[in-house]
Design an enzyme around this catalytic site. Structure first.
Site, PDB file in Angstrom:
ATOM      1  N   HIS A 203      -0.468   2.402  -0.214  1.00  0.00           N
ATOM      2  CA  HIS A 203      -1.075   1.715   0.925  1.00  0.00           C
ATOM      3  C   HIS A 203      -0.396   2.002   2.257  1.00  0.00           C
ATOM      4  CE1 HIS A 203       2.269  -1.082   0.481  1.00  0.00           C
ATOM      5  NE2 HIS A 203       2.007  -1.516   1.685  1.00  0.00           N
TER       6      HIS A 203
HETATM    7  C1  UD1 Z   1       0.565  -4.729   5.932  1.00  0.00           C
HETATM    8  C2  UD1 Z   1       1.942  -4.481   6.538  1.00  0.00           C
HETATM    9  C3  UD1 Z   1       2.759  -3.636   5.592  1.00  0.00           C
HETATM   10  C4  UD1 Z   1       2.815  -4.258   4.211  1.00  0.00           C
HETATM   11  C5  UD1 Z   1       1.409  -4.560   3.709  1.00  0.00           C
HETATM   12  C6  UD1 Z   1       1.488  -5.320   2.415  1.00  0.00           C
HETATM   13  C7  UD1 Z   1       2.057  -4.269   8.993  1.00  0.00           C
HETATM   14  C8  UD1 Z   1       2.122  -3.338  10.137  1.00  0.00           C
HETATM   15  N1  UD1 Z   1       1.812  -3.730   7.793  1.00  0.00           N
HETATM   16  O1  UD1 Z   1      -0.066  -3.469   5.775  1.00  0.00           O
HETATM   17  O2  UD1 Z   1       4.091  -3.541   6.088  1.00  0.00           O
HETATM   18  O3  UD1 Z   1       3.436  -3.353   3.340  1.00  0.00           O
HETATM   19  O4  UD1 Z   1       0.722  -5.358   4.669  1.00  0.00           O
HETATM   20  O5  UD1 Z   1       0.337  -5.168   1.660  1.00  0.00           O
HETATM   21  O6  UD1 Z   1       2.244  -5.457   9.168  1.00  0.00           O
HETATM   22  N2  UD1 Z   1      -7.668  -5.413   4.975  1.00  0.00           N
HETATM   23  C9  UD1 Z   1      -8.668  -6.009   4.262  1.00  0.00           C
HETATM   24  N3  UD1 Z   1      -8.459  -7.285   3.800  1.00  0.00           N
HETATM   25  C10 UD1 Z   1      -7.314  -7.976   4.044  1.00  0.00           C
HETATM   26  C11 UD1 Z   1      -6.316  -7.350   4.790  1.00  0.00           C
HETATM   27  C12 UD1 Z   1      -6.506  -6.060   5.243  1.00  0.00           C
HETATM   28  O7  UD1 Z   1      -9.731  -5.433   4.000  1.00  0.00           O
HETATM   29  O8  UD1 Z   1      -7.204  -9.140   3.593  1.00  0.00           O
HETATM   30  C13 UD1 Z   1      -7.892  -4.017   5.440  1.00  0.00           C
HETATM   31  C14 UD1 Z   1      -8.441  -3.926   6.833  1.00  0.00           C
HETATM   32  O9  UD1 Z   1      -9.297  -2.833   6.901  1.00  0.00           O
HETATM   33  C15 UD1 Z   1      -7.201  -3.628   7.656  1.00  0.00           C
HETATM   34  C16 UD1 Z   1      -6.350  -2.805   6.696  1.00  0.00           C
HETATM   35  O10 UD1 Z   1      -6.639  -3.340   5.409  1.00  0.00           O
HETATM   36  O11 UD1 Z   1      -7.477  -2.954   8.839  1.00  0.00           O
HETATM   37  C17 UD1 Z   1      -4.877  -2.882   6.964  1.00  0.00           C
HETATM   38  O12 UD1 Z   1      -4.416  -4.237   6.981  1.00  0.00           O
HETATM   39  P1  UD1 Z   1      -3.091  -4.645   7.790  1.00  0.00           P
HETATM   40  O13 UD1 Z   1      -2.719  -6.039   7.489  1.00  0.00           O
HETATM   41  O14 UD1 Z   1      -3.234  -4.250   9.201  1.00  0.00           O
HETATM   42  O15 UD1 Z   1      -2.010  -3.663   7.195  1.00  0.00           O
HETATM   43  P2  UD1 Z   1      -1.635  -3.373   5.675  1.00  0.00           P
HETATM   44  O16 UD1 Z   1      -1.918  -1.936   5.396  1.00  0.00           O
HETATM   45  O17 UD1 Z   1      -2.210  -4.390   4.784  1.00  0.00           O
HETATM   46  N1  UDP Z   2       1.340  -6.878  -5.789  1.00  0.00           N
HETATM   47  C1  UDP Z   2       0.420  -7.687  -6.423  1.00  0.00           C
HETATM   48  N2  UDP Z   2      -0.790  -7.142  -6.793  1.00  0.00           N
HETATM   49  C2  UDP Z   2      -1.115  -5.852  -6.554  1.00  0.00           C
HETATM   50  C3  UDP Z   2      -0.161  -5.020  -5.918  1.00  0.00           C
HETATM   51  C4  UDP Z   2       1.056  -5.561  -5.526  1.00  0.00           C
HETATM   52  O1  UDP Z   2       0.692  -8.862  -6.665  1.00  0.00           O
HETATM   53  O2  UDP Z   2      -2.229  -5.433  -6.915  1.00  0.00           O
HETATM   54  C5  UDP Z   2       2.617  -7.473  -5.348  1.00  0.00           C
HETATM   55  C6  UDP Z   2       3.840  -6.802  -5.932  1.00  0.00           C
HETATM   56  O3  UDP Z   2       4.219  -7.427  -7.127  1.00  0.00           O
HETATM   57  C7  UDP Z   2       4.879  -7.019  -4.828  1.00  0.00           C
HETATM   58  C8  UDP Z   2       4.057  -7.078  -3.572  1.00  0.00           C
HETATM   59  O4  UDP Z   2       2.718  -7.296  -3.958  1.00  0.00           O
HETATM   60  O5  UDP Z   2       5.534  -8.267  -5.005  1.00  0.00           O
HETATM   61  C9  UDP Z   2       4.186  -5.788  -2.820  1.00  0.00           C
HETATM   62  O6  UDP Z   2       3.284  -5.754  -1.800  1.00  0.00           O
HETATM   63  P1  UDP Z   2       2.815  -4.422  -1.084  1.00  0.00           P
HETATM   64  O7  UDP Z   2       3.066  -3.262  -1.952  1.00  0.00           O
HETATM   65  O8  UDP Z   2       1.437  -4.661  -0.614  1.00  0.00           O
HETATM   66  O9  UDP Z   2       3.731  -4.393   0.231  1.00  0.00           O
HETATM   67  P2  UDP Z   2       5.205  -3.867   0.562  1.00  0.00           P
HETATM   68  O10 UDP Z   2       6.147  -4.436  -0.425  1.00  0.00           O
HETATM   69  O11 UDP Z   2       5.150  -2.368   0.556  1.00  0.00           O
HETATM   70  O12 UDP Z   2       5.432  -4.379   1.939  1.00  0.00           O
END
Ligand code: UD1
Ligand code: UDP
Length: 365
Positions: A203
């Site tokens: 992601h």
């Molecule tokens: C965010 C964090 C990242 C973290 C991740 C955990 C930032 C800059 N990034 O990344 O550090 O590792 O969360 O998972 O804060 N979207 C949906 N539904 C949701 C949320 C997001 O469809 O509930 C989609 C949207 O298209 C959105 C994209 O995912 O634009 C990215 O979401 P965003 O929260 O901006 O960043 P993440 O990639 O989730």
């Molecule tokens: N996780 C989850 N379901 C999923 C994928 C990840 O519960 O389908 C949990 C995982 O156990 C971990 C956290 O989400 O605790 C990690 O989140 P993510 O990889 O989105 O973000 P990052 O740690 O890279 O910020």
């Protein structure tokens, strides 16, 4: 002690769960959900299965550009801090929700405390790197998960308020591992056996926004020696569709919706290995004795790589394919991230600081 905790994204719900369990019995916690993650499977599922209380505030900011998203959070968080007048604002990790909390809180009165302080990728293109550096430098209390993270803070001139407590995600997983084994039926639902699959998550913006990197990862995983279970983050689904790789992902992998924490812990525990670009998942694999192939050029969790249980392969197809076949089940595994009592240590440090602050206030009168 009154604490405002700021969360917004999936991994923060899990971290806050671990800390809240220790905090709530004796203190007043106000939980603020920024609404950065809002899909049921990225948000509600964690509140429901971990029994996290309903947020006191949900700012509902949703997805947007970095600037607009962070600005909307900042405005909402500032108002809450002014209304609630907490002793402490507690921040987790490195998301935009973390940064918004840091900016808002550091210009008002409360102590600003950062959990997962001192982690660095030294990759200036990662939005998370900006968030974590700025948050550390705006914080009064810093809770690095390891000695090396604490050293990084000192190298950057942050000497005061640093307390090495261990990793709150380790606390969470010590609880979650057994519960997941008892309660999760995810293996049956996916139709896969213990030790018979590779678990993958992708992601990171650096991998998903770049079609060449994403394609290289898809190519490598499609040549993996075992079936690949891929819980797909919505960002990744969007990009796979945009770059016309969604068909491949759904036919060549066990592509599933994101799952809840207990199902995910069960999947890590039962997989032969993990291939990921997630920060949290690298650590969880390490805690659960599952070797990890990290599809990034660098990691903040350097001890996992130094131990030999994790390896960095970037988005290089050849490297990923090769490392998915290397035996990384090793005899030894160090314990650089504490002993599973990080949350307790954090609450104890906070209580001490707030106690001292109140004493000083009484003496000043
Ligand atoms: C965010 C964090 C990242 C973290 C991740 C955990 C930032 C800059 N990034 O990344 O550090 O590792 O969360 O998972 O804060 N979207 C949906 N539904 C949701 C949320 C997001 O469809 O509930 C989609 C949207 O298209 C959105 C994209 O995912 O634009 C990215 O979401 P965003 O929260 O901006 O960043 P993440 O990639 O989730
Ligand atoms: N996780 C989850 N379901 C999923 C994928 C990840 O519960 O389908 C949990 C995982 O156990 C971990 C956290 O989400 O605790 C990690 O989140 P993510 O990889 O989105 O973000 P990052 O740690 O890279 O910020």
């Amino acid at each position: 002690m009154k604490v405002v905790s700021i969360v917004g994204a999936r991994p923060q719900f899990i971290k806050a769960f671990a800390v809240s369990k220790e905090l709530r019995p004796n203190h007043n916690e106000i939980l603020v959900h920024t609404g950065q993650h809002y899909d049921e499977e990225l948000s509600d599922v964690f509140f429901d299965e971990l029994g996290i209380p309903e947020p006191d505030y949900n700012l509902g900011v949703g997805s947007d550009s970095h600037g607009r998203q962070t600005a909307a959070m900042l405005e909402g968080i500032e108002e809450i801090i002014e209304t609630e007048e907490p002793d402490v604002v507690l921040l987790y990790g490195d998301t935009n929700s973390t940064l918004a909390g840091a900016i808002a809180a550091s210009k008002i009165d409360p102590l600003v405390a950062h959990i997962e302080a001192g982690l660095r990728s030294y990759n200036g293109e990662m939005p998370e790197e900006t968030n974590r550096v700025l948050t550390d430098h705006a914080s009064d209390l810093l809770f690095p998960p390891s000695e090396s993270a604490a050293e990084t803070l000192v190298e950057e001139g942050i000497n005061d308020g640093v307390h090495v407590v261990g990793d709150v995600m380790y606390d969470a997983i010590l609880w979650g591992r057994d519960v997941a084994e008892d309660e999760s039926d995810v293996l049956e639902r996916v139709g896969i056996g213990e030790g018979e699959f590779i678990l993958s998550t992708v992601h990171r913006a650096g991998n998903t926004n770049d079609p060449d990197r994403l394609e290289s990862i898809v190519d490598a995983l499609s040549n993996a020696p075992l079936p690949v279970v891929l819980p797909v983050h919505p960002r990744t689904e969007n990009r796979l569709r945009k770059y016309e790789m969604w068909g491949r992902a759904t036919s060549e992998f066990e592509a599933i919706d994101p799952v809840g924490y207990l199902d995910f812990v069960r999947l890590i525990d039962a997989s032969e290995r993990v291939a990921t670009d997630s920060g949290g998942v690298q650590k969880e694999a390490f805690y659960l004795d599952t070797p990890c192939v990290t599809m990034r050029d660098e990691t903040e969790w350097i001890e996992t790589v130094e131990s030999g249980w994790n390896v960095l392969v970037g988005a290089n197809q050849e490297q990923i394919e090769k490392e998915l076949r290397v035996n990384r089940y090793l005899e030894e595994k160090p314990t650089p991230y504490g002993d599973g009592t990080a949350a307790e240590a954090i609450v104890s440090v906070l209580t001490e600081y707030i106690g001292e602050k109140h004493m000083e206030a009484v003496e000043d009168v």
